[in-house]
Design a protein around this motif. Sequence first.
Motif, PDB file in Angstrom:
ATOM      1  N   GLU A  31      26.573  -5.795 -51.957  1.00 54.65           N
ATOM      2  CA  GLU A  31      26.654  -4.820 -53.037  1.00 54.65           C
ATOM      3  C   GLU A  31      26.059  -5.364 -54.324  1.00 54.65           C
ATOM      4  O   GLU A  31      25.851  -6.576 -54.482  1.00 54.65           O
ATOM      5  N   GLY A  32      25.793  -4.460 -55.268  1.00 52.07           N
ATOM      6  CA  GLY A  32      25.281  -4.870 -56.559  1.00 52.07           C
ATOM      7  C   GLY A  32      26.221  -5.867 -57.221  1.00 52.07           C
ATOM      8  O   GLY A  32      27.433  -5.685 -57.213  1.00 52.07           O
ATOM      9  N   GLY A  33      25.651  -6.946 -57.767  1.00 50.74           N
ATOM     10  CA  GLY A  33      26.460  -7.983 -58.387  1.00 50.74           C
ATOM     11  C   GLY A  33      26.738  -9.162 -57.483  1.00 50.74           C
ATOM     12  O   GLY A  33      27.264 -10.183 -57.926  1.00 50.74           O
ATOM     13  N   GLU A  62      10.273  -6.084 -55.231  1.00 50.66           N
ATOM     14  CA  GLU A  62      10.628  -4.700 -54.912  1.00 50.66           C
ATOM     15  C   GLU A  62      11.755  -4.171 -55.793  1.00 50.66           C
ATOM     16  O   GLU A  62      12.151  -3.009 -55.664  1.00 50.66           O
ATOM     17  N   GLY A  63      12.296  -5.021 -56.651  1.00 52.49           N
ATOM     18  CA  GLY A  63      13.322  -4.576 -57.584  1.00 52.49           C
ATOM     19  C   GLY A  63      14.734  -4.559 -57.044  1.00 52.49           C
ATOM     20  O   GLY A  63      15.625  -3.975 -57.666  1.00 52.49           O
ATOM     21  N   LEU A  64      14.954  -5.216 -55.906  1.00 48.22           N
ATOM     22  CA  LEU A  64      16.300  -5.228 -55.329  1.00 48.22           C
ATOM     23  C   LEU A  64      17.119  -6.435 -55.771  1.00 48.22           C
ATOM     24  O   LEU A  64      18.350  -6.387 -55.780  1.00 48.22           O
ATOM     25  N   LEU A  65      16.426  -7.530 -56.123  1.00 54.90           N
ATOM     26  CA  LEU A  65      17.106  -8.762 -56.488  1.00 54.90           C
ATOM     27  C   LEU A  65      16.553  -9.328 -57.786  1.00 54.90           C
ATOM     28  O   LEU A  65      15.442  -8.993 -58.201  1.00 54.90           O
ATOM     29  N   LYS A  66      17.334 -10.229 -58.400  1.00 57.70           N
ATOM     30  CA  LYS A  66      16.881 -11.016 -59.537  1.00 57.70           C
ATOM     31  C   LYS A  66      17.141 -12.478 -59.203  1.00 57.70           C
ATOM     32  O   LYS A  66      18.289 -12.860 -58.915  1.00 57.70           O
ATOM     33  N   LEU A  67      16.075 -13.285 -59.191  1.00 64.32           N
ATOM     34  CA  LEU A  67      16.206 -14.688 -58.820  1.00 64.32           C
ATOM     35  C   LEU A  67      16.614 -15.545 -60.013  1.00 64.32           C
ATOM     36  O   LEU A  67      16.111 -15.368 -61.120  1.00 64.32           O
ATOM     37  N   LEU A  76      20.799  -6.570 -57.538  1.00 64.98           N
ATOM     38  CA  LEU A  76      20.849  -5.739 -58.730  1.00 64.98           C
ATOM     39  C   LEU A  76      21.585  -4.425 -58.455  1.00 64.98           C
ATOM     40  O   LEU A  76      21.295  -3.747 -57.460  1.00 64.98           O
ATOM     41  N   PRO A  77      22.521  -4.065 -59.320  1.00 61.32           N
ATOM     42  CA  PRO A  77      23.185  -2.766 -59.174  1.00 61.32           C
ATOM     43  C   PRO A  77      22.186  -1.636 -59.417  1.00 61.32           C
ATOM     44  O   PRO A  77      21.161  -1.833 -60.073  1.00 61.32           O
ATOM     45  N   VAL A  78      22.488  -0.476 -58.891  1.00 67.19           N
ATOM     46  CA  VAL A  78      21.662   0.699 -59.164  1.00 67.19           C
ATOM     47  C   VAL A  78      21.996   1.187 -60.568  1.00 67.19           C
ATOM     48  O   VAL A  78      23.147   1.478 -60.881  1.00 67.19           O
ATOM     49  N   ALA A 169      25.789   4.766 -50.983  1.00 71.86           N
ATOM     50  CA  ALA A 169      26.717   4.601 -52.103  1.00 71.86           C
ATOM     51  C   ALA A 169      27.500   5.877 -52.385  1.00 71.86           C
ATOM     52  O   ALA A 169      28.712   5.838 -52.615  1.00 71.86           O
ATOM     53  N   THR A 170      26.826   7.027 -52.358  1.00 70.67           N
ATOM     54  CA  THR A 170      27.529   8.280 -52.633  1.00 70.67           C
ATOM     55  C   THR A 170      28.553   8.595 -51.557  1.00 70.67           C
ATOM     56  O   THR A 170      29.633   9.121 -51.840  1.00 70.67           O
TER      57      THR A 170
END
Length: 219
Positions: A31-33, A62-67, A76-78, A169-170
């Motif tokens: 999950e995000g975080g 791709e914007g899914l993670l931050k290293l 990364l959270p949405v 998520a929804t």
Amino acid sequence: MDATAVPTKSPPAAERVYLHVKSGVLDRRYEGGTLLTEGDLADAVGVSRTPVREALLRLEAEGLLKLYPKKGALVLPVSAQEIADVVETRLLVEQHAVAKVVGAVPPHLLARLEESLAEQRVHAENGDLAAFAVADRCFHAEIVRAAGNRILAHLYDQLRDRQLRMGVATMHAEPSRVAKNLAEHTDILAALRAGAAETAAALVEQHVSWVNVLARGEA
């Protein structure tokens, strides 16, 4: 053993890590975080750390993670802005597609939508939210492709990962959403079959806009 059989090659190590992490992010196992470490991922997939770094760099792009050097990769959270952008883009593409096909719906489209609904019902009965989200997204993608604009279809395909992540998520946020999605897809299909353009467009708007629940922090 068949002597003519060609051995199946397993994907490269970096690709295996990439698929492992990406599927985990999209179906919310990560999950995000969540902070992912190279060591843990290497152990989970059974590879060295070098392909892990390669895969994480690809997922960051791709914007899914931050290293974070020497720490790991943060899922990364949405963001609320991303949700709003995806909803706006989906409405622009999907309402246009519905309006374009509703006057003369190809028989093959109706058949594919029926098949997609059947797949969704199976996944709903099994409680498989990730598989349901994939079938859900395919339902909409079929309509977009049927509109015949390849550029718009390509643009829509670029939303795939975000759609899947938000869809799961929804449904986690509101479990009853699975049944509602099925009902709304059934209504959209009925409107297409009846050639009811305004009804179909209104149903798509109502259905797609639901994901804004995430932007209100209810997920």
